[in-house]
Write an enzyme that holds these catalytic residues in place. Structure first.
Site, PDB file in Angstrom:
ATOM      1  N   ASP A 129       0.837  -1.188   0.000  1.00 51.53           N
ATOM      2  CA  ASP A 129       0.000   0.000   0.000  1.00 51.53           C
ATOM      3  C   ASP A 129       0.878   1.247   0.000  1.00 51.53           C
ATOM      4  O   ASP A 129       1.924   1.283   0.649  1.00 51.53           O
ATOM      5  CB  ASP A 129      -0.906   0.003   1.239  1.00 51.53           C
ATOM      6  CG  ASP A 129      -1.784   1.235   1.286  1.00 51.53           C
ATOM      7  OD1 ASP A 129      -2.603   1.397   0.360  1.00 51.53           O
ATOM      8  OD2 ASP A 129      -1.632   2.031   2.228  1.00 51.53           O
ATOM      9  N   HIS A 184       4.567   4.048  -3.612  1.00 50.42           N
ATOM     10  CA  HIS A 184       5.394   5.128  -4.140  1.00 50.42           C
ATOM     11  C   HIS A 184       5.861   6.094  -3.055  1.00 50.42           C
ATOM     12  O   HIS A 184       6.788   6.871  -3.289  1.00 50.42           O
ATOM     13  CB  HIS A 184       4.631   5.893  -5.225  1.00 50.42           C
ATOM     14  CG  HIS A 184       3.328   6.460  -4.765  1.00 50.42           C
ATOM     15  ND1 HIS A 184       2.213   5.673  -4.599  1.00 50.42           N
ATOM     16  CD2 HIS A 184       2.971   7.717  -4.414  1.00 50.42           C
ATOM     17  CE1 HIS A 184       1.217   6.425  -4.172  1.00 50.42           C
ATOM     18  NE2 HIS A 184       1.645   7.665  -4.047  1.00 50.42           N
ATOM     19  N   ASP A 199     -10.131   1.969  -4.875  1.00 45.40           N
ATOM     20  CA  ASP A 199      -9.925   3.418  -4.771  1.00 45.40           C
ATOM     21  C   ASP A 199     -10.681   4.181  -5.844  1.00 45.40           C
ATOM     22  O   ASP A 199     -10.786   5.409  -5.768  1.00 45.40           O
ATOM     23  CB  ASP A 199      -8.432   3.743  -4.891  1.00 45.40           C
ATOM     24  CG  ASP A 199      -7.640   3.217  -3.701  1.00 45.40           C
ATOM     25  OD1 ASP A 199      -8.181   3.259  -2.584  1.00 45.40           O
ATOM     26  OD2 ASP A 199      -6.507   2.759  -3.896  1.00 45.40           O
TER      27      ASP A 199
END
Length: 1538
Positions: A529, A532, A630
């Site tokens: 999760d 980045h 999402d």
């Protein structure tokens, strides 16, 4: 026999190449070979990797060196490799270095995991995965999970993704975890306390009984703000104690919080700012409050300013005490430096007093002078403080914009949450820091900032920053994200502060390690999760821990870097298996189809790739989802009707596919990971539509998704890895998945509904489709329908979908039973391809139909037969093969057996022959209109082009188009050989038999199978070719073999005999029947000088070129008999004691070169040395075509011809030189040379009686290889040789010395009958011994050719002409003395053939000069670049006024010729060995490094040759032969010497 050969990928290492951002993906079981690129060959390269040795455990920081293997053990480094047998999943780093360079390059390889499921532990291919995401908190008690998860099983999914199963934080977000180690207690019903063991048992049950793999999230970047452990260990977050750089941002955050309180309490009403923000005026009021009350009050700029008074006072004291600056710190450079206060206290910045003392120097020690210096410092500090003030104003402007933008989204935007009035629960903007204390005034809050026991609990929240560098930690010093309010903040989560290593925050690292171990113990994979924003070194560490527990860990991530390069950094370092890709990112059906094409699969009809091939960069494997948890709800953004067709498009992608629970049930809103608290419905096959807590196949599109998931898994498991996407119209996308072994296809036609059909006007007619092949069945046809079952009402307890929609579906039906297809007609597209035309009737928006298609039965059979016959080349063709029931006789014999009867001369016809050679036979190379012709008529012509097309699968190339359009190329290949008859004709018949099948399969498959047939034939031909050559070639490297192919390329037999006839008494001479006369004639192999210009007719054979090339191309390769015949054929043309330059079959020979005879003699010597019992050639009969100098040519057996042994012909050549050769060419004039002046036709070749040097020529002719005659009237160089090289050319002196030494030795052994020559001089007969002549050259050579470093050298006749010392002259006593002193590469030839002439040390120094001045990438400069007439660019078409270059006058005045480089390198090797091991090793490196460029050129050249010359610095010369015999030969000789 295995159907799959070992897969080997080759990674070529190139110096200084860093590939950290290039992704290389490999499967377990692959072998990875590292090989040396041109820049590294010859160097002692060390390759290191952290891939563990067998039996060892992986440690990211432990590298081991790999051992090099050289299959040939000699020559060169082109085949040298070190390898890894990749058996363990993960990401592995490699680096390499040489000399003092530890790491001069490196990169990563990612090895994909092998996933297994079921009681039989079967392999689940990555592309088979169909995954469904579940919000774990919506699953209820663990006892209820099987019933809720069964929905995934019954919907056809084989992987479940669970959001985190840990105890959630206060916000209830699935990704805000209060305790990473404890299982969410909500999963345990009253009276039970389930543990991770119970979860693990369920996961195993799903894997074994349901064939379902389970993965879950790991969240490393943050923890819930109310995590108990973060309160006990605040050092694990970024607080004001361990991160004081955040103090100004915290002050701003607190001020904005108090602004929230004031708005909520209506304290800004007078300012026009109510709690309920509703319009632009309110937004402006927010800005007014910020700029009028907030920013001026908190004065953030003070955290970055200097307290001027105290700084200047300190400076004044230092000046008064006479202090001087520390020069070590300032370096004597002026410029005031400010030191940022590490504690970030107001006015805490300090002045670097050394820089102040260096910059503001008083002109004296007086009080006034000191005061002036202090005033200057004061002024500069005021400027600096003002700069800091302005900088903070810029930050505040950005902060104001971000605050207002946040308010717009949260309270005004239609797509936002519309939070309503500002309250303490819903502040104006989310808080950036935790504040676990009671509400007080801002002034009281700010006091706590300086109380460490409180300040340590002000922890920075996590979030994400739009457009930020994902490799940067935005909470670390140097980032202004928090103060500029650029963070899109997650107010429920604290950003974790790991530091650089476990010792920096021991508790946090240990805590997260345990978390990772628990997760990896029970789950097959993890989703990273917020990947980045997770510090890379942290994720690396944790995944290493996870892979200890789960070696074949499946790692998934979603990256928002916006850059494929940056994505690759994460994929490489972390070993990410699949990156999540969203179908919802597509704005229309066209883009959705493009994503399918992008994320996997080869094109339909792709070429068969070899099992050993280069490792090429990949894109990350995709997990392609129709919706993620999402994403906003597709039903809201598109329409309910689009759910099915968009899912179908995703399912047809050749990669992992999937969805999120709720999509299939058509839940018409986003299921929020934060706010959703309802449970998922359970599976009940008998459930009624009115039951919101249960679902079955009648719910939503579940039935359609089941069919799509089964189809997706079936396609991947059965090798349907070729993809074609067709945008039929603006709403219809057709996706084809094709199996390259069985040639079955599945074609899914999807009509999307991005707009609701109830409100959007779609086209009534759908264009018909043309599907090649035979439709076997309709796999499925389905569409979303409105079943009129009421309207959606949100259930309070269960996450329910829209009851009004369902799927109408049929599976595995015949085409005639389809309700979507109106008409299916069969049409023929040529004789070999059948196409079915599909006319649609009810392909309504929201519909899908999938056809299973096979080839026409006859075509299917023929493809199987082709594959059956291809098995002889590779077992990979066994799959999908069918035995041939009616095999033609020719195909019953393996091709290798047929080809074994071919000679190497036949191989020249099979593989090569350029256009002019083909035209001589009445044909030509195959030409593709509007493109170009192949370089060769033989197989190499095609293979050179296909070598570029095949790896790229460039099916749009003109060659592929030509193959699809007709049989012309196919017929050309076979008919060309059939017409030859004999053994070549049999090969042609075999190809024709295979092509007969090929012509009757669908045209789109012809390029693939045509290439497969040719590859098999070509590789077979190469194997047989090399087996017919010497052991040096058979056991040689790839480079050696490529060069040896030059022998086949250059040596052939044309329509007309190129060589004069040999003696009828000579054994083993090849004969044939002349096709025109029917008479028997000799058909000896001749050697072309170069392609394409010197390959046919009278310009094919040249004496000089032939004998420079013969050693390498014929003797070294083992073609001894053919070499013998060429030597003897030229011997028969001896005239005036010379060998012809241009042979012209002997009849039209020109005797205008002085060096060819010496090259001929050198080849005879080499033949005697290299060939077993080679001296027997000396007694072979030679038919003298010219019994006397003035004779007409005579053929063997005619009355005037006579025969003598070769040894006597040699003796005659030597005697004639000693006597002196002086004649005028026959037919002198423009008929034989239109450019030469009259004096040039006079040929002289003699021996200097004092030195023994052969000499001759004049300034009007050029008798050596540097033979450019001026051609330009305009530049006035016509008839003047650019390089006459008259006098004694250095290489001719060396060649004559070599011949003499050899003849003397032969005579001593009784193998040569002559010890001396009889000549007439001054009317007397004299006897000159070979030994005496040999001795004269030996004692006079260095005296006359070496240019000494001694400026007073008594042997130097022209000291004024010397411009380089320590070299050897190019000639001696030239008519233009300065020419003797020009630095050229010719002395290297003499060094190789007669090394005894040279003093070792002098030779070595001369070679060093040549290396420095003459060496180019591929060849050697033909003239010193310091010479006034040097010009390195050859342009034979240029005609201008420049005497030195017009019409290519500079042919040998600078351009870099290849063949001399062979002699340069051989000379280096010879003399290096004399100088000791260290020098020799260094020289071997040089040789390998230089030759690596030739290897690369050979590999890439469509001619598969080395050029005649290049322009300066290795630039291509368009006027050069693309492949030159002597260029290839001399390079091969270097490898032979090594």
């Amino acid at each position: 026999m295995s159907l799959q050969a070992k897969q080997v990928r080759v990674l070529v290492l190139r110096d200084m190449e860093q590939l950290g951002r290039t992704l290389f993906r490999l499967d377990q079981g692959f072998e990875l070979q590292f090989r040396l690129g041109p820049t590294l060959q010859g160097k002692h390269v060390r390759v290191q990797t952290n891939y563990p040795a067998p039996g060892e455990h992986f440690d990211r920081h432990t590298f081991r060196a790999l051992d090099w293997h050289n299959p040939t053990g000699r020559e060169d480094d082109c085949d040298k490799f070190c390898s890894l047998d990749l058996q363990i999943a993960g990401s592995y780093q490699y680096n390499f270095g040489h000399g003092r360079e530890e790491k001069s390059g490196g990169g990563y390889v990612v090895v994909d995991p092998v996933l297994r499921a079921g009681a039989d532990d079967h392999h689940v291919h990555l592309d088979c995965i169909t995954i469904q995401t579940y919000l774990s908190k919506c699953l209820g008690h663990l006892d209820d999970w099987p019933d809720r998860l069964r929905v995934a099983k019954e919907s056809g999914y084989n992987m479940i993704h669970f959001t985190p199963l840990q105890t959630l934080g206060k916000s209830r977000s699935c990704y805000s975890l209060a305790d990473q180690l404890s299982l969410n207690p909500e999963f345990s019903p009253p009276g039970k306390n389930y543990t991770w063991t119970d979860v693990g048992e369920l996961v195993q049950k799903l894997k074994k009984e349901w064939n379902m793999i389970c993965i879950t999230d790991v969240v490393y970047n943050h923890t819930a703000a109310n995590s108990p452990w973060i309160k006990e260990h605040p050092e694990c977050g970024h607080n004001l104690v361990n991160s004081p750089h955040l103090r100004p941002a915290w002050v701003l955050d607190q001020a904005i919080w108090h602004m929230t309180c004031n708005m909520a309490d209506a304290k800004y009403a007078a300012n026009g700012l109510p709690a309920q923000v509703q319009n632009e005026g309110h937004l402006n009021a927010i800005r007014d409050v910020l700029w009028g009350q907030i920013f001026p009050k908190i004065k953030l700029w003070e955290f970055f300013q200097v307290r001027i008074e105290s700084a200047v006072e300190e400076f004044r004291d230092l000046l008064a005490d006479g202090e001087k600056p520390d020069q070590k710190k300032t370096g004597g450079k002026q410029g005031l430096k400010i030191i940022q206060d590490p504690k970030f206290i107001r006015f805490g910045n300090e002045v670097d007093m050394d820089s102040a003392l260096e910059t503001f120097v008083p002109h004296s020690h007086s009080t006034q002078a000191i005061l002036e210096a202090c005033n200057r410092l004061w002024g500069r500090l005021e400027e600096i403080n003002k700069e800091q003030y302005q900088q903070m104003i810029h930050h505040q402007e950005k902060a104001a914009d971000c605050i207002v933008g946040n308010v717009v989204y949260e309270r005004l935007a239609d797509h936002g949450p519309k939070l309503g009035p500002v309250t303490r629960k819903d502040p104006i903007v989310p808080r950036y820091f935790t504040f676990p204390f009671e509400e007080k005034s801002l002034e009281d809050d700010l006091k706590m900032m300086d109380q460490p026991d409180k300040a340590c609990h002000f922890l920075a929240h996590n979030g994400w920053v739009m457009g930020d560098d994902p490799l940067r930690n935005f909470a670390e010093p140097g980032s202004n994200v928090y103060i500029r309010r650029e963070l899109i903040c997650w107010g429920d989560s604290v950003k974790l502060r790991y530091g650089d290593k476990p010792d920096d925050c021991p508790y946090l690292w240990a805590h997260m390690r345990k978390y990772t171990e628990i997760t990896a113990k029970h789950f097959a994979g993890v989703r990273l999760d917020n990947c980045h924003s997770t510090p890379l070194h942290v994720a690396e560490y944790m995944l290493d821990v996870a892979r200890v527990a789960m070696p074949s860990l499946y790692v998934v991530a979603e990256l928002f870097t916006g850059s494929e390069d940056l994505d690759n950094v994460f994929v490489n370092k972390l070993g990410i298996t699949s990156l999540i890709r969203e179908a919802m990112s597509a704005g229309d059906s066209h883009e959705e189809g493009r994503l399918v094409y992008r994320y996997g699969g080869e094109p339909v009809g792709a070429f068969v790739q070899p099992s050993l091939r280069p490792l090429v960069p990949s894109i990350a494997h995709a997990m392609f989802l129709d919706v993620t948890h999402d994403n906003e709800c597709p039903i809201q953004l598109r329409s309910a009707y689009d759910s099915l067709p968009s899912s179908a498009i995703v399912s047809m992608a050749c990669c992992c596919s999937g969805s999120t629970r709720g999509y299939d049930e058509m839940v018409p809103h986003q299921i929020s990971v934060v706010k959703e608290e309802r449970f998922y419905p359970k599976w009940n096959p008998d459930a009624k539509a009115s039951s919101p807590g249960e679902v079955n196949l009648k719910t939503g599109i579940i039935a359609g998704k089941l069919a799509l998931n089964k189809m997706h898994q079936d396609l991947a498991s059965k090798g349907f890895n070729q993809v074609y996407v067709d945008q039929v119209d603006e709403d219809v996308v057709a996706v084809t998945r094709h199996c390259p072994s069985t040639h079955q296809s599945v074609v899914a036609v999807c009509r999307t509904a991005f707009h609701n059909p109830k409100h959007h006007q779609y086209r009534k007619e759908v264009p018909p489709m043309f599907i090649p092949g035979k439709i076997n069945e309709v796999v499925l046809e389905a569409r979303v329908i409105d079943k009129q079952a009421g309207t959606y009402k949100k259930c309070e307890k269960y996450i329910n979908g829209m009851p009004e929609y369902t799927v109408e579906i049929k599976e595995h039906i015949q085409l005639k039973d389809s309700g979507v297809v109106k008409h299916a007609g069969v049409t023929s597209k040529g004789s070999s391809e059948f196409v079915q035309e599909i006319v649609f009737e009810r392909l309504t928006p929201g519909s899908v139909i999938a056809f299973r298609v096979s080839l026409d039965p006859r075509a299917q059979e023929l493809v199987g037969v082709i594959r059956h016959h291809l098995i002889q080349f590779s077992p990979k063709y066994k799959l999908g093969s069918l035995p041939d029931q009616h095999t033609p006789t020719i195909l019953e014999t393996p091709l290798a057996q047929i080809m074994s009867k071919l000679t190497l001369a036949d191989m020249n016809m099979l593989l090569f022959r350029c256009d002019s050679e083909e035209q001589e036979e009445g044909g030509g190379c195959y030409n593709i209109p509007s493109w170009t012709s192949f370089k060769y008529g033989g197989l190499q012509g095609l293979m050179s082009v296909m070598a570029d097309i095949r790896p790229k699968n460039d099916l749009g190339h003109p060659v592929c188009d030509n193959l699809r359009q007709g049989d012309w190329m196919i017929n050309y290949v076979s008919n060309r050989l059939v017409s030859r008859g004999g053994a070549l004709g049999e090969v042609g018949k075999w190809l024709k038999g295979m092509f007969h099948y090929l012509k009757h399969i669908p045209r789109y498959l012809i390029p693939c199978y045509f290439d497969a047939i040719l590859v098999g034939a070509y590789t077979t031909a190469l194997d047989i070719t090399f087996n017919k050559m010497s052991s040096f070639v058979q056991n040689g490297s790839t480079f050696v073999k490529l060069l040896a192919l030059g022998s086949v390329q250059m040596c052939g037999v044309g329509s007309f005999p190129a060589l004069p006839p040999l003696s009828l008494a000579l054994p083993d001479v090849p004969y044939r029947l002349n096709k025109d006369t029917g008479k028997k004639e000799q058909c000896c192999v001749s050697l072309a000088a170069g392609l394409p210009h010197f390959s046919s007719g009278i310009f094919r054979c040249w004496g000089r070129d032939t004998f420079i090339a013969l050693r390498g191309l014929m003797l070294v390769t083992g073609r001894h008999l053919e070499a013998r015949n060429i030597i003897l054929a030229f011997a028969g043309t001896l005239r005036h004691g010379l060998i012809p330059n241009l042979l012209g079959e002997g009849i039209g020979a020109r005797y205008n070169c002085r060096d060819a005879v010496w090259w001929w003699l050198q080849c005879i010597q080499d033949y005697c040395t290299l060939v077993p019992e080679g001296t027997a050639i000396l007694h072979c009969p030679v038919v003298r075509m010219y019994p006397h100098d003035d004779s007409e040519p005579h053929a063997p057996g005619t009355p005037f011809s006579f025969t003598q042994p070769l040894c006597d012909v040699i003796h005659e050549a030597m005697t004639r030189h000693m006597q002196g050769i002086d004649f005028r060419e026959r037919n002198a004039g423009p008929n034989i040379d239109m450019h030469m002046k009259d004096e040039g036709f006079n040929v002289v070749a003699k021996v200097n009686r004092y030195t023994g040097f052969v000499y001759g020529g004049n300034r009007f002719n050029c008798g050596t290889w540097m033979d450019k005659m001026g051609e330009s009237d305009r530049a006035r160089n016509k008839g003047t040789p650019a390089t006459p090289r008259d006098g004694s050319a250095v290489e001719m002196v060396g060649l004559s010395k070599s011949a003499l030494r050899w003849l003397v030795e032969l005579h001593k052994k009784g193998l040569f009958p002559h010890s001396s020559m009889k000549i007439h001089r001054d009317g007397k007969e004299l006897k000159v011994s070979y030994e005496d002549w040999n001795h004269k050259i030996q004692v006079n050579f260095e005296k006359n050719f070496y240019v000494s470093h001694d400026e007073k050298d008594p042997d130097e006749k022209h000291p004024d002409l010397v411009h380089k010392r320590g070299i050897y002259k190019d000639s001696h006593e030239a008519s233009s003395p300065w020419c003797d002193y020009q630095l050229r590469p010719n002395f290297c030839i003499a060094m190789v053939v007669a090394p005894e002439l040279f003093t070792v040390e002098r030779a070595w120094k001369a070679l060093e000069v040549a290396e420095k001045k003459l060496l180019g990438p591929l060849g050697t400069k033909t003239l010193d670049p310091d010479d006034m007439v040097y010009c390195g660019v050859y342009d034979n078409a240029l005609d201008n006024d420049n005497y030195n270059v017009a019409r290519g006058f500079n042919y040998h005045q600078g351009p870099e010729w290849l063949w001399p480089i062979g002699y340069f390198l051989r000379a280096k090797l010879y003399f290096a060995k004399k100088l000791g091991k260290e020098t020799y090793d260094q020289t071997v490196y040089l040789v390998k490094s230089i030759l690596s460029q030739h290897y690369v050129h050979l590999e890439r050249s469509s001619w598969k040759g080395l050029p005649e010359l290049t322009n300066e610095n290795g630039q291509n010369c368009p006027f050069s032969c693309e492949s030159q015999a002597w260029s290839i030969s001399t390079v091969l000789e270097v490898l032979h010497d090594m």
